[in-house]
Design a protein around this motif. Structure first.
Motif, PDB file in Angstrom:
ATOM      1  N   LEU A 182       9.744 -20.390   3.071  1.00 28.52           N
ATOM      2  CA  LEU A 182       9.915 -19.479   1.939  1.00 28.52           C
ATOM      3  C   LEU A 182       8.695 -19.527   1.023  1.00 28.52           C
ATOM      4  O   LEU A 182       8.191 -18.493   0.566  1.00 28.52           O
ATOM      5  N   GLU A 183       8.217 -20.729   0.741  1.00 27.54           N
ATOM      6  CA  GLU A 183       7.047 -20.884  -0.127  1.00 27.54           C
ATOM      7  C   GLU A 183       5.823 -20.215   0.484  1.00 27.54           C
ATOM      8  O   GLU A 183       5.043 -19.550  -0.219  1.00 27.54           O
ATOM      9  N   LYS A 184       5.627 -20.382   1.780  1.00 26.01           N
ATOM     10  CA  LYS A 184       4.494 -19.758   2.463  1.00 26.01           C
ATOM     11  C   LYS A 184       4.586 -18.234   2.396  1.00 26.01           C
ATOM     12  O   LYS A 184       3.583 -17.546   2.120  1.00 26.01           O
ATOM     13  N   LEU A 185       5.774 -17.689   2.640  1.00 22.46           N
ATOM     14  CA  LEU A 185       5.950 -16.239   2.589  1.00 22.46           C
ATOM     15  C   LEU A 185       5.695 -15.691   1.192  1.00 22.46           C
ATOM     16  O   LEU A 185       5.050 -14.658   1.024  1.00 22.46           O
ATOM     17  N   ARG A 186       6.203 -16.384   0.194  1.00 25.24           N
ATOM     18  CA  ARG A 186       6.002 -15.948  -1.192  1.00 25.24           C
ATOM     19  C   ARG A 186       4.523 -15.948  -1.549  1.00 25.24           C
ATOM     20  O   ARG A 186       4.016 -15.007  -2.163  1.00 25.24           O
ATOM     21  N   ALA A 187       3.810 -16.989  -1.136  1.00 24.39           N
ATOM     22  CA  ALA A 187       2.378 -17.073  -1.418  1.00 24.39           C
ATOM     23  C   ALA A 187       1.578 -16.022  -0.652  1.00 24.39           C
ATOM     24  O   ALA A 187       0.450 -15.705  -1.033  1.00 24.39           O
ATOM     25  N   SER A 188       2.174 -15.483   0.401  1.00 22.77           N
ATOM     26  CA  SER A 188       1.482 -14.507   1.248  1.00 22.77           C
ATOM     27  C   SER A 188       1.840 -13.066   0.918  1.00 22.77           C
ATOM     28  O   SER A 188       1.437 -12.159   1.649  1.00 22.77           O
ATOM     29  N   GLY A 189       2.617 -12.860  -0.152  1.00 24.29           N
ATOM     30  CA  GLY A 189       2.847 -11.494  -0.606  1.00 24.29           C
ATOM     31  C   GLY A 189       4.275 -11.027  -0.675  1.00 24.29           C
ATOM     32  O   GLY A 189       4.546  -9.942  -1.184  1.00 24.29           O
ATOM     33  N   VAL A 190       5.231 -11.825  -0.175  1.00 20.04           N
ATOM     34  CA  VAL A 190       6.640 -11.420  -0.228  1.00 20.04           C
ATOM     35  C   VAL A 190       7.112 -11.357  -1.680  1.00 20.04           C
ATOM     36  O   VAL A 190       6.806 -12.240  -2.485  1.00 20.04           O
ATOM     37  N   ASP A 191       7.856 -10.315  -2.022  1.00 20.89           N
ATOM     38  CA  ASP A 191       8.318 -10.125  -3.399  1.00 20.89           C
ATOM     39  C   ASP A 191       9.530 -10.978  -3.735  1.00 20.89           C
ATOM     40  O   ASP A 191       9.641 -11.514  -4.837  1.00 20.89           O
ATOM     41  N   SER A 192      10.476 -11.070  -2.798  1.00 18.28           N
ATOM     42  CA  SER A 192      11.700 -11.839  -3.021  1.00 18.28           C
ATOM     43  C   SER A 192      12.383 -12.018  -1.678  1.00 18.28           C
ATOM     44  O   SER A 192      11.831 -11.635  -0.640  1.00 18.28           O
ATOM     45  N   THR A 196      12.461   2.517  -0.259  1.00 22.29           N
ATOM     46  CA  THR A 196      11.656   1.809  -1.263  1.00 22.29           C
ATOM     47  C   THR A 196      11.665   0.295  -1.070  1.00 22.29           C
ATOM     48  O   THR A 196      10.825  -0.391  -1.646  1.00 22.29           O
ATOM     49  N   GLN A 197      12.620  -0.217  -0.287  1.00 22.20           N
ATOM     50  CA  GLN A 197      12.729  -1.653  -0.050  1.00 22.20           C
ATOM     51  C   GLN A 197      12.866  -1.915   1.449  1.00 22.20           C
ATOM     52  O   GLN A 197      13.662  -1.263   2.123  1.00 22.20           O
ATOM     53  N   VAL A 198      12.094  -2.879   1.957  1.00 20.36           N
ATOM     54  CA  VAL A 198      12.210  -3.266   3.364  1.00 20.36           C
ATOM     55  C   VAL A 198      12.542  -4.751   3.438  1.00 20.36           C
ATOM     56  O   VAL A 198      12.234  -5.521   2.525  1.00 20.36           O
ATOM     57  N   GLU A 199      13.167  -5.154   4.551  1.00 20.08           N
ATOM     58  CA  GLU A 199      13.644  -6.526   4.692  1.00 20.08           C
ATOM     59  C   GLU A 199      13.237  -7.121   6.038  1.00 20.08           C
ATOM     60  O   GLU A 199      14.075  -7.375   6.902  1.00 20.08           O
ATOM     61  N   PRO A 200      11.938  -7.367   6.231  1.00 18.91           N
ATOM     62  CA  PRO A 200      11.497  -7.947   7.509  1.00 18.91           C
ATOM     63  C   PRO A 200      11.990  -9.366   7.682  1.00 18.91           C
ATOM     64  O   PRO A 200      12.124 -10.123   6.720  1.00 18.91           O
ATOM     65  N   GLY A 201      12.269  -9.702   8.902  1.00 17.14           N
ATOM     66  CA  GLY A 201      12.654 -11.066   9.262  1.00 17.14           C
ATOM     67  C   GLY A 201      11.904 -11.454  10.516  1.00 17.14           C
ATOM     68  O   GLY A 201      10.943 -12.216  10.475  1.00 17.14           O
ATOM     69  N   HIS A 202      12.319 -10.893  11.653  1.00 17.97           N
ATOM     70  CA  HIS A 202      11.620 -11.152  12.905  1.00 17.97           C
ATOM     71  C   HIS A 202      10.207 -10.594  12.895  1.00 17.97           C
ATOM     72  O   HIS A 202       9.369 -11.019  13.704  1.00 17.97           O
ATOM     73  N   GLY A 203       9.929  -9.663  11.998  1.00 15.98           N
ATOM     74  CA  GLY A 203       8.561  -9.174  11.869  1.00 15.98           C
ATOM     75  C   GLY A 203       7.590 -10.269  11.475  1.00 15.98           C
ATOM     76  O   GLY A 203       6.424 -10.270  11.887  1.00 15.98           O
ATOM     77  N   PHE A 204       8.047 -11.222  10.680  1.00 14.43           N
ATOM     78  CA  PHE A 204       7.187 -12.314  10.243  1.00 14.43           C
ATOM     79  C   PHE A 204       6.909 -13.322  11.351  1.00 14.43           C
ATOM     80  O   PHE A 204       5.892 -14.004  11.343  1.00 14.43           O
ATOM     81  N   THR A 205       7.847 -13.450  12.294  1.00 16.17           N
ATOM     82  CA  THR A 205       7.693 -14.434  13.363  1.00 16.17           C
ATOM     83  C   THR A 205       7.331 -13.793  14.706  1.00 16.17           C
ATOM     84  O   THR A 205       7.175 -14.491  15.699  1.00 16.17           O
ATOM     85  N   ALA A 206       7.197 -12.456  14.711  1.00 15.94           N
ATOM     86  CA  ALA A 206       6.838 -11.714  15.926  1.00 15.94           C
ATOM     87  C   ALA A 206       7.847 -11.918  17.037  1.00 15.94           C
ATOM     88  O   ALA A 206       7.497 -12.036  18.206  1.00 15.94           O
ATOM     89  N   ARG A 234       0.830  -1.210   0.000  1.00 20.01           N
ATOM     90  CA  ARG A 234       0.000   0.000   0.000  1.00 20.01           C
ATOM     91  C   ARG A 234       0.864   1.258   0.000  1.00 20.01           C
ATOM     92  O   ARG A 234       0.526   2.276  -0.628  1.00 20.01           O
ATOM     93  N   LEU A 235       2.010   1.165   0.684  1.00 18.55           N
ATOM     94  CA  LEU A 235       2.935   2.300   0.781  1.00 18.55           C
ATOM     95  C   LEU A 235       3.943   2.337  -0.368  1.00 18.55           C
ATOM     96  O   LEU A 235       4.800   3.210  -0.403  1.00 18.55           O
ATOM     97  N   GLY A 236       3.857   1.379  -1.286  1.00 16.22           N
ATOM     98  CA  GLY A 236       4.775   1.342  -2.423  1.00 16.22           C
ATOM     99  C   GLY A 236       6.128   0.746  -2.110  1.00 16.22           C
ATOM    100  O   GLY A 236       7.102   1.020  -2.821  1.00 16.22           O
ATOM    101  N   LEU A 237       6.202  -0.093  -1.092  1.00 20.64           N
ATOM    102  CA  LEU A 237       7.467  -0.696  -0.681  1.00 20.64           C
ATOM    103  C   LEU A 237       7.592  -2.117  -1.197  1.00 20.64           C
ATOM    104  O   LEU A 237       6.629  -2.898  -1.126  1.00 20.64           O
ATOM    105  N   ASP A 238       8.775  -2.472  -1.701  1.00 21.55           N
ATOM    106  CA  ASP A 238       9.077  -3.860  -2.038  1.00 21.55           C
ATOM    107  C   ASP A 238       9.461  -4.597  -0.762  1.00 21.55           C
ATOM    108  O   ASP A 238      10.206  -4.065   0.074  1.00 21.55           O
ATOM    109  N   VAL A 239       8.980  -5.832  -0.626  1.00 23.21           N
ATOM    110  CA  VAL A 239       9.275  -6.641   0.556  1.00 23.21           C
ATOM    111  C   VAL A 239      10.253  -7.741   0.171  1.00 23.21           C
ATOM    112  O   VAL A 239       9.927  -8.651  -0.589  1.00 23.21           O
ATOM    113  N   ILE A 240      11.483  -7.628   0.700  1.00 25.08           N
ATOM    114  CA  ILE A 240      12.538  -8.621   0.470  1.00 25.08           C
ATOM    115  C   ILE A 240      12.781  -9.302   1.813  1.00 25.08           C
ATOM    116  O   ILE A 240      13.377  -8.725   2.710  1.00 25.08           O
ATOM    117  N   ALA A 241      12.303 -10.513   1.955  1.00 29.66           N
ATOM    118  CA  ALA A 241      12.270 -11.158   3.266  1.00 29.66           C
ATOM    119  C   ALA A 241      13.625 -11.712   3.681  1.00 29.66           C
ATOM    120  O   ALA A 241      14.297 -12.384   2.904  1.00 29.66           O
TER     121      ALA A 241
END
Length: 397
Positions: A70-80, A251-261, A51-58
Motif C-alpha cells: 500500500l505504501e509503495k502504491l501511494r508513493a507511486s501515484g495512487v490516490d486512495s 471519473t474513478q478507476v479501481e485497478p488491482g491486477h493491473g498493478f501486478t500484471a 492525464r485523463l483526469g481519473l482518480d485512482v482508487i487501488a
C-alpha cells in the motif's frame, strides 16, 4: 500465459524468489510481491489516469491488503484505496492510508456502519435505501456528511449473481433526490460492476453493458441539474484501457491486477505493466510419478482465462526455468488445497526441497497464505520486507 510473462518480462523476480526460498528467507505458501516492479507499474498506470483526469482508487485484496505494498502504491501515484469488505477497510486504516471507497463489492453490515463512518471514507456505495439510511445515520452521529455512490443497473446489464443488487438506473433522478434528503449524507455519484470485461474469444477487454448504463445515467443526472457526479467504473483496469473508461464518462478507476500484471488481458498482449506478484511453494514429497508441493494459496481467480497451470521447479533459477511442469490443482473448492500435484519430469529430477514458482491471477485475501513484499529486486539487491497475513498483519515464522 502468466508464467511466460514472468520469465520473459521479469526473470529477476523469479530468480530472487527461488534464491530467497533456498536460503530460508521465504517460506512456501507465500505470495511474493516485487515492490520495485509494483511501483513502476503504478507510476505508469497512475500517470496515464491522472492525464485523463481519473482518480485512482487501488484494489488491495488480490495482494492481501499488504501495508508495505500500500505504501509503495501511494508513493507511486495512487490516490486512495478501495476496501472490498470491512476486513480490508481495517487493514487500510491500520496502514494509515486513505479509504477511498467502501461498500462495493460487499455492503457494510448494519452494526459496522459506525466503524466505517469513523474511517471517513471518500466514497460509500449503497445498494438500496436501507443501506443508504444506515450509512447516513452513522455519519450524522459523528458530524460528517458522507458522499454516497448508488450502484445502478438496468435490464440489459451484466449481473454477477453472487453480489447482485442496486438501484434501477431508470429511476436515478429519484434515487439522487432521496439520498440528498438524508441527514448525514448526500448523493455523490454512481457505480456498477463490471464496467469492462475480458472477451475470452477475442482475447481483449471490451465495454460491458454496465458501462453504457453508467454513461446514460450520468447524462440524465447532468440534465437534471446534478453537475458534480462521480462515476466509478471498476473491472479489468490496465493502462491501455483507461481512455476507454474516460471517454465513457468514468471519473474513478479501481485497478488491482493491473498493478501486478495478472489480469486476464496480460496473458494475451504485451502491456505496459510487467509481473509483480507470484506464488511460491516447495516440493514436499514424491509419490510415484507425482511431486507434491505445499498449498494454501492455490486459488486461481474465476475471472481468469482457462489454461493448463504450470510451475517452475528447481533448487536454482537456471534449473527451474528449464523444468516447467504441469500442475494439477484443486479447483472445485470442495477439496482443501493442502497440496498441489506436479508432474514428475522424464528424468525424475524433481526433488523434495525444490522451489516451486507459480504465476496466476490470484486473490490472496481468499487464502490462508502469507504475503512477502520484497524490495531491491530490480537493482539486484533483494530484501524481504517482512512476512504478513492476508489481512495485513506482520508475523514471525
Amino acid at each position: 500465459m502468466f508464467l511466460n510473462n514472468l520469465v520473459s518480462q521479469n526473470p529477476a523476480f523469479a530468480r530472487a524468489a527461488i534464491e530467497l526460498h533456498q536460503s530460508g528467507e521465504l517460506p512456501p505458501d507465500t505470495y511474493v510481491i516485487d515492490l520495485d516492479m509494483l511501483g513502476i507499474n503504478a507510476e505508469t498506470l497512475c500517470g496515464e489516469a491522472h492525464r485523463l483526469g481519473l482518480d485512482v482508487i487501488a484494489m488491495t485484496k488480490q495482494f492481501g491488503r499488504n501495508p508495505v505494498a500500500l505504501e509503495k502504491l501511494r508513493a507511486s501515484g495512487v490516490d486512495s484505496f478501495v476496501a472490498v469488505d470491512m476486513t480490508c477497510a481495517r487493514a487500510i486504516r491500520d496502514a494509515d492510508q486513505p479509504v477511498g471507497h467502501i461498500g462495493h463489492l460487499v455492503q457494510i453490515p448494519r452494526h459496522s456502519a459506525p466503524e466505517a463512518a469513523a474511517m471517513a471514507p471518500q466514497n460509500w456505495t449503497v445498494f438500496d435505501d436501507t443501506k443508504a439510511a444506515e450509512a447516513a445515520a452513522a455519519a450524522a452521529a459523528i458530524g460528517r456528511d458522507q458522499r454516497l455512490l448508488a450502484r445502478v443497473y438496468d435490464e440489459d446489464g451484466l449481473v454477477i449473481e453472487t453480489h447482485a443488487g442496486g438501484f434501477d438506473a431508470d429511476d436515478i433522478e429519484a434515487v439522487a433526490q432521496r439520498l440528498d434528503a438524508l441527514e448525514g449524507a448526500h448523493f455523490g455519484g454512481i457505480t456498477s460492476y463490471p464496467a469492462l470485461v475480458f472477451d475470452r474469444e477475442a482475447h481483449k477487454v471490451v465495454p460491458s453493458p454496465n458501462l453504457r448504463t453508467l454513461s446514460r445515467a450520468v447524462e440524465r443526472l447532468h440534465k437534471a441539474g446534478w453537475t458534480d457526479v462521480a462515476v466509478n467504473g471498476p473491472g479489468e483496469t490496465s493502462t491501455v484501457n483507461l481512455a476507454m473508461l474516460a471517454d465513457a464518462g468514468v471519473t474513478q478507476v479501481e485497478p488491482g491486477h493491473g498493478f501486478t500484471a495478472t489480469g486476464a488481458y496480460h496473458a494475451f498482449a504485451e502491456l505496459p505493466e510487467r509481473p509483480a506478484m507470484l506464488y511460491l511453494s516447495e516440493v514436499s514429497h514424491l509419490d510415484g510419478d507425482t511431486a507434491f508441493c505445499f498449498g494454501g494459496g492455490l486459488y486461481l481467480c474465476i475471472g481468469s482465462v482457462d489454461y493448463q497451470p504450470q510451475a517452475l521447479v528447481g533448487a536454482d533459477y537456471e534449473t527451474a526455468v528449464k523444468q516447467r511442469v504441469d500442475a494439477t490443482l484443486s479447483q472445485n473448492h470442495q477439496v482443501i488445497d493442502f497440496y498441489g500435484r506436479l508432474a514428475q519430469t522424464p528424468q525424475r529430477s524433481l526433488r523434495p526441497g525444490d522451489s516451486v514458482v507459480f504465476c496466476f491471477r490470484a486473490q490472496a485475501f481468499y487464502t490462508r497464505s502469507l504475503v512477502a513484499p520484497v524490495s531491491g529486486i530490480q537493482s539486484g539487491n533483494p530484501r524481504v520486507e517482512g512476512l504478513f497475513t492476508v489481512d495485513g498483519r506482520k508475523v514471525s515464522v
